[in-house]
Write an enzyme that holds these catalytic residues in place. Sequence first.
Site, mmCIF file in Angstrom:
data_model
loop_
_atom_site.group_PDB
_atom_site.id
_atom_site.type_symbol
_atom_site.label_atom_id
_atom_site.label_comp_id
_atom_site.label_asym_id
_atom_site.label_seq_id
_atom_site.Cartn_x
_atom_site.Cartn_y
_atom_site.Cartn_z
ATOM 1 N N GLY A 37 23.098 -21.804 46.676
ATOM 2 C CA GLY A 37 23.897 -21.371 47.822
ATOM 3 C C GLY A 37 23.154 -20.350 48.659
ATOM 4 O O GLY A 37 23.643 -19.872 49.686
ATOM 5 N N LEU A 190 7.652 -4.367 31.802
ATOM 6 C CA LEU A 190 7.017 -3.139 32.296
ATOM 7 C C LEU A 190 7.520 -2.764 33.693
ATOM 8 O O LEU A 190 7.703 -1.580 33.985
ATOM 9 C CB LEU A 190 5.494 -3.289 32.264
ATOM 10 N N VAL A 241 11.371 -8.391 16.786
ATOM 11 C CA VAL A 241 12.832 -8.210 16.800
ATOM 12 C C VAL A 241 13.445 -9.299 15.925
ATOM 13 O O VAL A 241 13.142 -10.477 16.086
ATOM 14 C CB VAL A 241 13.369 -8.308 18.247
ATOM 15 N N HIS A 450 -13.937 4.160 56.108
ATOM 16 C CA HIS A 450 -13.886 5.431 55.374
ATOM 17 C C HIS A 450 -12.880 6.379 56.014
ATOM 18 O O HIS A 450 -12.832 6.463 57.236
ATOM 19 C CB HIS A 450 -15.272 6.081 55.385
HETATM 20 P P1 NAI Z 1 5.532 -12.360 29.981
HETATM 21 O O1 NAI Z 1 4.976 -13.620 29.459
HETATM 22 O O2 NAI Z 1 4.834 -11.654 31.067
HETATM 23 O O3 NAI Z 1 5.671 -11.308 28.780
HETATM 24 C C1 NAI Z 1 6.428 -11.573 27.657
HETATM 25 C C2 NAI Z 1 6.006 -10.606 26.568
HETATM 26 O O4 NAI Z 1 6.923 -10.720 25.500
HETATM 27 C C3 NAI Z 1 4.625 -10.897 26.008
HETATM 28 O O5 NAI Z 1 3.898 -9.710 25.969
HETATM 29 C C4 NAI Z 1 4.913 -11.455 24.619
HETATM 30 O O6 NAI Z 1 3.899 -11.167 23.685
HETATM 31 C C5 NAI Z 1 6.202 -10.723 24.275
HETATM 32 N N1 NAI Z 1 7.043 -11.400 23.292
HETATM 33 C C6 NAI Z 1 7.265 -12.732 23.148
HETATM 34 N N2 NAI Z 1 8.137 -12.953 22.154
HETATM 35 C C7 NAI Z 1 8.471 -11.724 21.652
HETATM 36 C C8 NAI Z 1 9.351 -11.290 20.628
HETATM 37 N N3 NAI Z 1 10.060 -12.153 19.922
HETATM 38 N N4 NAI Z 1 9.462 -9.960 20.397
HETATM 39 C C9 NAI Z 1 8.755 -9.060 21.131
HETATM 40 N N5 NAI Z 1 7.904 -9.430 22.114
HETATM 41 C C10 NAI Z 1 7.782 -10.735 22.380
HETATM 42 O O7 NAI Z 1 7.048 -12.698 30.364
HETATM 43 P P2 NAI Z 1 8.120 -11.896 31.215
HETATM 44 O O8 NAI Z 1 7.795 -10.457 31.291
HETATM 45 O O9 NAI Z 1 9.427 -12.315 30.682
HETATM 46 O O10 NAI Z 1 7.932 -12.498 32.658
HETATM 47 C C11 NAI Z 1 8.052 -13.915 32.856
HETATM 48 C C12 NAI Z 1 7.176 -14.362 33.968
HETATM 49 O O11 NAI Z 1 7.731 -13.966 35.223
HETATM 50 C C13 NAI Z 1 5.789 -13.745 33.948
HETATM 51 O O12 NAI Z 1 4.936 -14.444 33.099
HETATM 52 C C14 NAI Z 1 5.373 -13.873 35.366
HETATM 53 O O13 NAI Z 1 4.832 -15.138 35.562
HETATM 54 C C15 NAI Z 1 6.679 -13.763 36.138
HETATM 55 N N6 NAI Z 1 6.788 -12.407 36.722
HETATM 56 C C16 NAI Z 1 5.818 -11.993 37.580
HETATM 57 C C17 NAI Z 1 5.855 -10.743 38.131
HETATM 58 C C18 NAI Z 1 4.755 -10.312 39.026
HETATM 59 O O14 NAI Z 1 3.960 -11.148 39.427
HETATM 60 N N7 NAI Z 1 4.659 -9.035 39.381
HETATM 61 C C19 NAI Z 1 6.957 -9.815 37.855
HETATM 62 C C20 NAI Z 1 7.901 -10.336 36.908
HETATM 63 C C21 NAI Z 1 7.819 -11.604 36.397
#
Ligand code: NAI
Length: 471
Positions: A37, A190, A241, A450
């Site tokens: 939507g 983060l 977790v 600069h």
């Molecule tokens: P992510 O793949 O960046 O990070 C997931 C983290 O969770 C990893 O460090 C992994 O080791 C950890 N993990 C996995 N299973 C776990 C568990 N059971 N217990 C504890 N830790 C665990 O995925 P995220 O942060 O969810 O973001 C998803 C996607 O969204 C990113 O990969 C990115 O492509 C996109 N994104 C991009 C942004 C940007 O470009 N600034 C901002 C936010 C998201």
Amino acid sequence: MSDSYDLIVIGGGPGGYVAAIRAAQLGLKTACVDKRGSLGGTCLNVGCIPSKALLQSSHHYEVANHEFAVHGIKTTGLSVDLKTMMARKDKVVEDLTKGIEFLLKKNKVDYIVGEASIAKAGQVTVKPPKKGARKIILETKDILIATGSDSAPLKGVEVDEKKIVTSTGALALGKVPKTMIVIGAGVIGLEMGSVWRRLGTQVTVVEFLPTVMPGMDGEVSKTMARTFKKQGMTLKLSTKVTGAKVSRTGVALSVESVKTKGKTETLKADVVLLAIGRRPYTGNLGLKKAGVEVDGHGFITVDENFQTNVAGIFAIGDVIGGVMLAHKAEDEGMACAEILAGEAGHVDYNTIPGIVYTWPEVAALGKTEEQLKEAGTAYRVGKFPFTANSRARAIADTDGFVKILADVETDSILGAHIIGPAAGDLIQEIVVGMELGASAEDIARICHGHPGLSEAVKEAALAVGGRAIHM
Ligand code: NAI
Ligand code: FAD
């Protein structure tokens, strides 16, 4: 609205709407169907844009609280008006999504609101959102699937978007929680963890692997971890977790050390943010019936022309996997539309930058040192710290560095990693360089204004050849 098209795009996110506009520009009669939507997909509605709006607002608060004093600016009585902050974020989203609607209209793309499913190649059925409304059947030469992704679930941690939230809930909390546990030290964890920490929440990040941002250049992720700790975030790395219990007062999370097996602990928080990655979204799309193949993780498989195994059905963006980034989805959308119009579309996957919008900002491009070592590639490193950059000194943002990795033999740039002010903008110069086959010396010989932060890029490029001037 006509019911026969050259192209029907399913999904109006950055992949889908860009593909639709490009296809229409090239003369294809195009429709874009989205069930939300509001156009713009995850990125504009519940992703890139609202998160960056809150990152900016919370950054202003942090700077006013902790950094104005050094500039001789006195502040008293600072406080957060969360309602206004959230309303600003919502307005930014609303304006931008309306802007996309205007762009579709301007380019004569039919925008259809509803849930699309593929009846067969050449036919799409749309269920309008209004209860009891009749399904619409649309005929088309080609179908492009751009249905994106959603948050990956974790067994034992049930999301209710109130106490256990995904990024969507974390973007819309009604009050600043006292405590928050973030599961996953990836980009969402983060960025959103930083937002709430800056606004006053005690944030603990639990990460399964031993580093934050696994996959980033090791030196950068170490610096990130050190900086976030200094900022007041608690990091529990190498921690798994195992379950969550929600009560009236909050959430109790059971965690287990990965290194010391059997060492368990219960962490308590007002809110838990689950951010362990995203998975392809293909619900109710009718892929099975249409015979479209997916891989073991549910991503739609495509060839180099974004064609699925079924003739006339194409797919792009998060739903086909690879890096899940808006600009990757957009570039695939452009390339796919061009291919469908008989032109040559192409995406260079080696030069897609990844940016983390924390403070300091982080930007990554190409290979990391770890990847080069593993591949046995001989490389040189050029590194330059922002403490030695005059503009960074002048603006009092000296955390971080620019690091360029170049081939020993050819000096061609293999990767670049920046942590520091404006990292996401600074990396773009190196993206252009890599696209045009530049060597580190080419970047080093380009005149940089600069005093500018980009002089740190020039100095890092000079450092590849051991001839940085200001270090
Ligand atoms: P992510 O793949 O960046 O990070 C997931 C983290 O969770 C990893 O460090 C992994 O080791 C950890 N993990 C996995 N299973 C776990 C568990 N059971 N217990 C504890 N830790 C665990 O995925 P995220 O942060 O969810 O973001 C998803 C996607 O969204 C990113 O990969 C990115 O492509 C996109 N994104 C991009 C942004 C940007 O470009 N600034 C901002 C936010 C998201
Ligand atoms: P999406 O944007 O997910 O769009 C898919 C659309 O398809 C949705 O609108 C959905 O409603 C629609 N749809 C699905 N099924 C159907 C159906 N059957 N019928 C009709 N419509 C359907 N990336 C960046 O590059 N930079 C960032 O700063 C960034 N920040 C992010 C922050 C967060 C919190 C999140 C969650 C993601 C972030 N991302 C960021 C990732 C980015 O949002 C995605 O990579 C991008 O949106 C993918 O685009 P897409 O077009 O493939 O899919």
